[in-house]
Design a protein around this motif. Structure first.
Motif, PDB file in Angstrom:
ATOM      1  N   VAL C  66     -57.846 -24.322 -91.473  1.00  0.00           N
ATOM      2  CA  VAL C  66     -58.089 -23.004 -90.862  1.00  0.00           C
ATOM      3  C   VAL C  66     -58.122 -21.887 -91.910  1.00  0.00           C
ATOM      4  O   VAL C  66     -58.961 -21.002 -91.866  1.00  0.00           O
ATOM      5  CB  VAL C  66     -57.013 -22.717 -89.777  1.00  0.00           C
ATOM      6  N   VAL C  67     -57.247 -21.972 -92.891  1.00  0.00           N
ATOM      7  CA  VAL C  67     -57.182 -20.904 -93.912  1.00  0.00           C
ATOM      8  C   VAL C  67     -58.465 -20.768 -94.706  1.00  0.00           C
ATOM      9  O   VAL C  67     -58.816 -19.685 -95.165  1.00  0.00           O
ATOM     10  CB  VAL C  67     -56.011 -21.132 -94.904  1.00  0.00           C
ATOM     11  N   ASP C  68     -59.222 -21.888 -94.872  1.00  0.00           N
ATOM     12  CA  ASP C  68     -60.435 -21.858 -95.684  1.00  0.00           C
ATOM     13  C   ASP C  68     -61.668 -21.411 -94.903  1.00  0.00           C
ATOM     14  O   ASP C  68     -62.687 -21.071 -95.489  1.00  0.00           O
ATOM     15  CB  ASP C  68     -60.736 -23.261 -96.241  1.00  0.00           C
ATOM     16  N   ALA C  69     -61.591 -21.478 -93.564  1.00  0.00           N
ATOM     17  CA  ALA C  69     -62.798 -21.245 -92.761  1.00  0.00           C
ATOM     18  C   ALA C  69     -63.015 -19.767 -92.516  1.00  0.00           C
ATOM     19  O   ALA C  69     -62.072 -19.030 -92.230  1.00  0.00           O
ATOM     20  CB  ALA C  69     -62.691 -21.993 -91.443  1.00  0.00           C
ATOM     21  N   ARG C  70     -64.268 -19.344 -92.659  1.00  0.00           N
ATOM     22  CA  ARG C  70     -64.591 -17.966 -92.319  1.00  0.00           C
ATOM     23  C   ARG C  70     -65.074 -17.878 -90.874  1.00  0.00           C
ATOM     24  O   ARG C  70     -65.258 -16.799 -90.346  1.00  0.00           O
ATOM     25  CB  ARG C  70     -65.696 -17.453 -93.247  1.00  0.00           C
ATOM     26  N   CYS C  71     -65.328 -19.024 -90.265  1.00  0.00           N
ATOM     27  CA  CYS C  71     -65.829 -19.054 -88.884  1.00  0.00           C
ATOM     28  C   CYS C  71     -64.716 -19.540 -87.952  1.00  0.00           C
ATOM     29  O   CYS C  71     -63.604 -19.835 -88.392  1.00  0.00           O
ATOM     30  CB  CYS C  71     -67.029 -19.974 -88.787  1.00  0.00           C
ATOM     31  N   ALA C  72     -65.017 -19.603 -86.678  1.00  0.00           N
ATOM     32  CA  ALA C  72     -64.061 -20.139 -85.700  1.00  0.00           C
ATOM     33  C   ALA C  72     -63.799 -21.614 -85.979  1.00  0.00           C
ATOM     34  O   ALA C  72     -64.639 -22.301 -86.549  1.00  0.00           O
ATOM     35  CB  ALA C  72     -64.616 -19.950 -84.292  1.00  0.00           C
ATOM     36  N   VAL C  73     -62.625 -22.053 -85.569  1.00  0.00           N
ATOM     37  CA  VAL C  73     -62.246 -23.457 -85.795  1.00  0.00           C
ATOM     38  C   VAL C  73     -61.741 -24.069 -84.486  1.00  0.00           C
ATOM     39  O   VAL C  73     -60.925 -23.452 -83.788  1.00  0.00           O
ATOM     40  CB  VAL C  73     -61.137 -23.574 -86.866  1.00  0.00           C
ATOM     41  N   LEU C  74     -62.261 -25.259 -84.161  1.00  0.00           N
ATOM     42  CA  LEU C  74     -61.648 -26.062 -83.102  1.00  0.00           C
ATOM     43  C   LEU C  74     -60.697 -27.022 -83.799  1.00  0.00           C
ATOM     44  O   LEU C  74     -61.119 -27.931 -84.514  1.00  0.00           O
ATOM     45  CB  LEU C  74     -62.712 -26.838 -82.320  1.00  0.00           C
ATOM     46  N   VAL C  75     -59.413 -26.784 -83.627  1.00  0.00           N
ATOM     47  CA  VAL C  75     -58.418 -27.536 -84.384  1.00  0.00           C
ATOM     48  C   VAL C  75     -58.192 -28.908 -83.732  1.00  0.00           C
ATOM     49  O   VAL C  75     -57.935 -29.006 -82.540  1.00  0.00           O
ATOM     50  CB  VAL C  75     -57.092 -26.754 -84.469  1.00  0.00           C
ATOM     51  N   SER C  76     -58.287 -29.947 -84.558  1.00  0.00           N
ATOM     52  CA  SER C  76     -58.245 -31.322 -84.055  1.00  0.00           C
ATOM     53  C   SER C  76     -57.406 -32.197 -84.960  1.00  0.00           C
ATOM     54  O   SER C  76     -57.362 -31.991 -86.169  1.00  0.00           O
ATOM     55  CB  SER C  76     -59.683 -31.859 -84.001  1.00  0.00           C
ATOM     56  N   ARG C  77     -56.788 -33.204 -84.376  1.00  0.00           N
ATOM     57  CA  ARG C  77     -56.060 -34.171 -85.206  1.00  0.00           C
ATOM     58  C   ARG C  77     -56.992 -35.245 -85.763  1.00  0.00           C
ATOM     59  O   ARG C  77     -56.639 -35.962 -86.683  1.00  0.00           O
ATOM     60  CB  ARG C  77     -54.978 -34.858 -84.368  1.00  0.00           C
ATOM     61  N   ASN C  78     -58.188 -35.364 -85.149  1.00  0.00           N
ATOM     62  CA  ASN C  78     -59.170 -36.342 -85.633  1.00  0.00           C
ATOM     63  C   ASN C  78     -60.535 -35.674 -85.560  1.00  0.00           C
ATOM     64  O   ASN C  78     -61.307 -35.903 -84.621  1.00  0.00           O
ATOM     65  CB  ASN C  78     -59.124 -37.617 -84.772  1.00  0.00           C
ATOM     66  N   PRO C  79     -60.825 -34.803 -86.523  1.00  0.00           N
ATOM     67  CA  PRO C  79     -62.025 -33.951 -86.411  1.00  0.00           C
ATOM     68  C   PRO C  79     -63.315 -34.747 -86.256  1.00  0.00           C
ATOM     69  O   PRO C  79     -64.200 -34.333 -85.503  1.00  0.00           O
ATOM     70  CB  PRO C  79     -62.024 -33.170 -87.739  1.00  0.00           C
ATOM     71  N   TYR C  80     -63.446 -35.881 -86.935  1.00  0.00           N
ATOM     72  CA  TYR C  80     -64.709 -36.630 -86.866  1.00  0.00           C
ATOM     73  C   TYR C  80     -64.914 -37.183 -85.457  1.00  0.00           C
ATOM     74  O   TYR C  80     -66.002 -37.087 -84.881  1.00  0.00           O
ATOM     75  CB  TYR C  80     -64.701 -37.752 -87.896  1.00  0.00           C
ATOM     76  N   ALA C  81     -63.846 -37.705 -84.873  1.00  0.00           N
ATOM     77  CA  ALA C  81     -63.947 -38.269 -83.520  1.00  0.00           C
ATOM     78  C   ALA C  81     -64.230 -37.162 -82.503  1.00  0.00           C
ATOM     79  O   ALA C  81     -65.094 -37.308 -81.630  1.00  0.00           O
ATOM     80  CB  ALA C  81     -62.661 -39.016 -83.165  1.00  0.00           C
ATOM     81  N   ASP C  82     -63.528 -36.040 -82.623  1.00  0.00           N
ATOM     82  CA  ASP C  82     -63.762 -34.962 -81.653  1.00  0.00           C
ATOM     83  C   ASP C  82     -65.157 -34.358 -81.824  1.00  0.00           C
ATOM     84  O   ASP C  82     -65.815 -34.017 -80.838  1.00  0.00           O
ATOM     85  CB  ASP C  82     -62.660 -33.906 -81.752  1.00  0.00           C
ATOM     86  N   PHE C  83     -65.602 -34.256 -83.066  1.00  0.00           N
ATOM     87  CA  PHE C  83     -66.980 -33.788 -83.291  1.00  0.00           C
ATOM     88  C   PHE C  83     -67.973 -34.755 -82.640  1.00  0.00           C
ATOM     89  O   PHE C  83     -68.948 -34.337 -82.003  1.00  0.00           O
ATOM     90  CB  PHE C  83     -67.273 -33.663 -84.789  1.00  0.00           C
ATOM     91  N   ALA C  84     -67.726 -36.059 -82.779  1.00  0.00           N
ATOM     92  CA  ALA C  84     -68.629 -37.056 -82.184  1.00  0.00           C
ATOM     93  C   ALA C  84     -68.718 -36.865 -80.671  1.00  0.00           C
ATOM     94  O   ALA C  84     -69.801 -36.914 -80.081  1.00  0.00           O
ATOM     95  CB  ALA C  84     -68.144 -38.469 -82.516  1.00  0.00           C
ATOM     96  N   ARG C  85     -67.556 -36.622 -80.050  1.00  0.00           N
ATOM     97  CA  ARG C  85     -67.560 -36.415 -78.587  1.00  0.00           C
ATOM     98  C   ARG C  85     -68.366 -35.183 -78.203  1.00  0.00           C
ATOM     99  O   ARG C  85     -69.079 -35.170 -77.205  1.00  0.00           O
ATOM    100  CB  ARG C  85     -66.126 -36.246 -78.087  1.00  0.00           C
ATOM    101  N   ILE C  86     -68.219 -34.122 -78.989  1.00  0.00           N
ATOM    102  CA  ILE C  86     -68.958 -32.890 -78.672  1.00  0.00           C
ATOM    103  C   ILE C  86     -70.450 -33.078 -78.939  1.00  0.00           C
ATOM    104  O   ILE C  86     -71.305 -32.680 -78.145  1.00  0.00           O
ATOM    105  CB  ILE C  86     -68.392 -31.704 -79.499  1.00  0.00           C
ATOM    106  N   ALA C  87     -70.771 -33.725 -80.056  1.00  0.00           N
ATOM    107  CA  ALA C  87     -72.182 -33.944 -80.397  1.00  0.00           C
ATOM    108  C   ALA C  87     -72.895 -34.726 -79.305  1.00  0.00           C
ATOM    109  O   ALA C  87     -74.087 -34.496 -79.033  1.00  0.00           O
ATOM    110  CB  ALA C  87     -72.287 -34.677 -81.739  1.00  0.00           C
ATOM    111  N   ALA C  88     -72.159 -35.627 -78.660  1.00  0.00           N
ATOM    112  CA  ALA C  88     -72.784 -36.452 -77.610  1.00  0.00           C
ATOM    113  C   ALA C  88     -73.305 -35.592 -76.464  1.00  0.00           C
ATOM    114  O   ALA C  88     -74.248 -35.974 -75.759  1.00  0.00           O
ATOM    115  CB  ALA C  88     -71.788 -37.493 -77.101  1.00  0.00           C
ATOM    116  N   LEU C  89     -72.710 -34.413 -76.293  1.00  0.00           N
ATOM    117  CA  LEU C  89     -73.186 -33.517 -75.227  1.00  0.00           C
ATOM    118  C   LEU C  89     -74.606 -33.027 -75.507  1.00  0.00           C
ATOM    119  O   LEU C  89     -75.325 -32.640 -74.588  1.00  0.00           O
ATOM    120  CB  LEU C  89     -72.266 -32.295 -75.113  1.00  0.00           C
TER     121      LEU C  89
END
Lengths: 337, 337, 337
Positions: C66-89
């Motif tokens: 979060v500290v490095d991001a200049r944009c909004a962040v969806l905080v996740s314990r498994n970012p790749y898996a959660d991104f995959a779920r969202i991408a599927a939409l």
């Protein structure tokens, strides 16, 4: 085949029964899995210990195994081959009656023998032919000037592209592509120019070709498999290769253009043979080895390094890069000493 | 083409005739196999000795070969390329007239140019298109949002899965699968979760793609082959790979996800490139080598060990496992001495 | 899915929003390529530097990013898996409505569930079945005694040969051939004799099988993939292999007959496993390594040599052939010194 007595099997295949010949078997299995009404076999002495435990009704085995077996034995000089012959009796064989499925698309200039079976959604192009008793399974694609020999069996979805001659009783599995363009390119002013592939493919009698295997047609002259060559799945045979009779290649192996493989050669899985090389008869290449020079002596050949845990492997790999230097240091020291 | 005089060939391709220009040729062959009415060629000086023996009517060769030839010579600066152009005149080209075979299944929302040929049992899905003069051979499957450029040729049984754009004059051989899902997986609480593959595949103009080769579509963004890329059979191109113009890959080679190959690269048969690496222009990778790091200098690169008889190989292989220890012993002794 | 707010994504997938939750996104992209209305992700810390530059509206990332991001962040314990779920939409899903295309050829003795989709030019043989909600894409070929489980998806041109059982929700890509004959041969008086392949193939639930991959049926007994096994393209699985649940194999790898791979194993691209070996759970084999012995300890294993420029490689390769001799000289000197 529903059930057959051991004596009948012995008669039919020239074997000797040891034990109760009146026993009937209804199927086949491994020493480990066979049921009490099934036949098993012992071909590899390594598994001899399993003979005493098997639940099989009988086993096909060599004479010297009789002492170890608690069940009946069909004594054979080649147990694996005789077991294969017996197992074939129990193989389900779906009917493939003569005739052409109405959904097949057959060019008016193609010839299909009246005794051949042509399945659903097959295409056969002008100038092609299908011999007596051949079976062309569903989705096969037989291109211009391709000829399928008598009794050949294209299981399903096999593609013969152009100028392909398939011998008698050849068996080809789904996804195989035979007779596609060889990979011929000339560089000309910074662009690739395609070199026409004017030759064909000749597949000898009794060959077997695995699923998704590719055999390209020759550039000038033909790509040739002599009789009884056996190719597993996903093998790549480039243009103008010649493979000698009775040679067998395991899955994912490949032979580059114009190489010649002798008779009774065994090519291991994933192995490669570079272009224009010659291998004499009875050469064995172990799995994933690369043949970089012609071979004139029968025998077994290998390349590669042994499997190691990754940490140890990394240490050896670093040293491999230093090998010449290390060897020179050794020699220097030798000269010094 | 039935017969053509050497003078006419010389005129057409800008060559010089040495010998009897009135000679007509009716076909082509190798130096070894050519008949007295055929044309051959000498491109590799290694075969120069065959020039004096060939039965060919004439050969395409460089100026310096004229002295060795007993037959007529078509003098060329690039004999292999000029021979390829002449050989193409003798290639049988089955008619592929414009029109759609009645057995093809074309979605009402697909567009097929009136000058294109669509063969038997082809399917073309909604949102797909086929350009002017393209040839779609039998059994091809063109999925949603796939576009075939003008003059492209899908020989037979090619599958374009989804979001694939094929450039002009691209040639694709049977069994190729372009635009299947890339292999994207996330591990989540002990189960694999599929990562959607939302990108596509872009194949540049004048590319050639071999039989049973697979090119996956991108995860995010596209997998790209620039123009004039030549892929042999059974090659695997993973998602988001980019291959530079005029590069060529031999059979069974593979490139893992997101790797970038430069222009004019040559990748040997069975070679592999790991994911996310970059190869600069004009890199050659020898057969069955594995590229484990990016390459920034043009040149030839290799891995592996040489082929040996199995007994000798076993001895070297055992020592490979001990290499680090052997090297340390060497250094110790050096320090000691 | 046309657009969705970050708060809604957070709710749906159990994430926490950092930044403006009212932002809506309309698609997904990589950190490098994402547009200002797209979502990206950071899974590999190696790319953390790109967080400050990305034009993405938001990223899925771990809390510490979060500290490095200049944009909004969806905080996740498994970012790749959660991104995959969202991408599927955002994945386009062409309609595959229940029903059988009129061009399909379905045997009267095949059973197709009324909720299944069967595409154009499919063949389904006697004794085969297709389960509820399954999708059989165009050009698929389903042979005798092959069964497709509920919700399975055969994308296009998949061949199931015989005695194949496909589990629920299995995904199979084009060109795959499952259930072809295993490669079983007995040598008998100088000729190969085919060993009948009487077994089948069992594919567990939630497996994925890549384009042009081949899985042979068992000789006696079955070839088995347990649940959630993931195979990339052009993989070869020989007869009677068993692959444990949740294992994944990268492109062009191969497993020879009767080998057993454990659970949660990872087999690198182009790697090979010899026949009859056993790999325990959680074994990783690096790309193009050859497994020549059974593995009883979890961990990473390798074979091969590192990539070198060809000139240096040739020097090391020559020394590899002399390794045993060099090592013996070393020992001798050691004894001498």
């Amino acid at each position: 085949m529903s059930a057959i007595a051991l004596t009948e099997l012995a008669d039919r295949f020239g074997l000797e029964v040891h034990g109760d010949g009146a026993l009937t078997i209804v199927g086949v299995g491994t020493l480990e899995s066979a049921q009490p009404d099934q036949l098993s076999f012992l071909a590899n002495p390594k598994y001899r210990g399993q003979l005493a435990q098997t639940a099989a009704a009988a086993v096909v085995a060599a004479a010297e195994a009789v002492v170890d077996a608690r069940c009946a034995v069909l004594v054979s000089r080649n147990p694996y081959a005789d077991f294969a012959r017996i197992a074939a009796l129990f193989e389900p064989r779906p009917a493939r009656p003569p005739g052409i499925h109405p959904s097949a698309v057959i060019d008016v200039d193609a010839k299909v023998d009246a005794s051949a079976h042509v399945g659903a959604l097959v295409t056969i192009a002008a100038g092609a032919s299908v011999g007596a008793g051949a079976v062309i399974g569903p989705h096969c694609c037989i291109g211009e000037d391709c000829h399928v020999g008598p009794g050949a069996h294209l299981v399903a979805r096999v593609t013969l592209v152009t100028r392909v001659r398939i011998g008698a009783r050849v068996l080809i599995h789904p996804g195989a592509v035979i007779g596609a363009d060889g990979f011929g390119l000339a560089m000309d002013r910074g662009q690739w120019l395609k070199v026409p592939q004017l030759g064909g493919v000749i597949i000898g009698d009794d060959c077997e070709i695995g699923a998704n295997t590719t055999i390209d047609r020759g550039a000038l002259g033909d790509t040739v498999l002599e009789e009884d060559v056996r190719l597993d799945n996903q093998i790549q045979i480039a243009h103008n290769v010649r493979i000698g009779a009775h040679s067998a290649m395991a899955g994912c192996s490949a032979v580059a253009g114009s190489a010649r493989i002798g008779r009774y050669c065994l090519i291991g899985g994933g192995a490669g043979v570079l272009g224009h090389l010659e291998l004499c008869d009875k050469v064995t290449i172990t799995a994933m080895s690369l043949v970089t020079h012609s071979i004139r002596e029968p025998g077994e050949y290998s390349s590669g390094t042994p499997l190691m845990d990754n940490r140890s492997w990394r240490r050896s790999a670093v040293r491999f890069k230093q090998l010449d230097e290390l060897a020179r240091q050794g020699s220097t020291k030798k000269r010094d000493s």
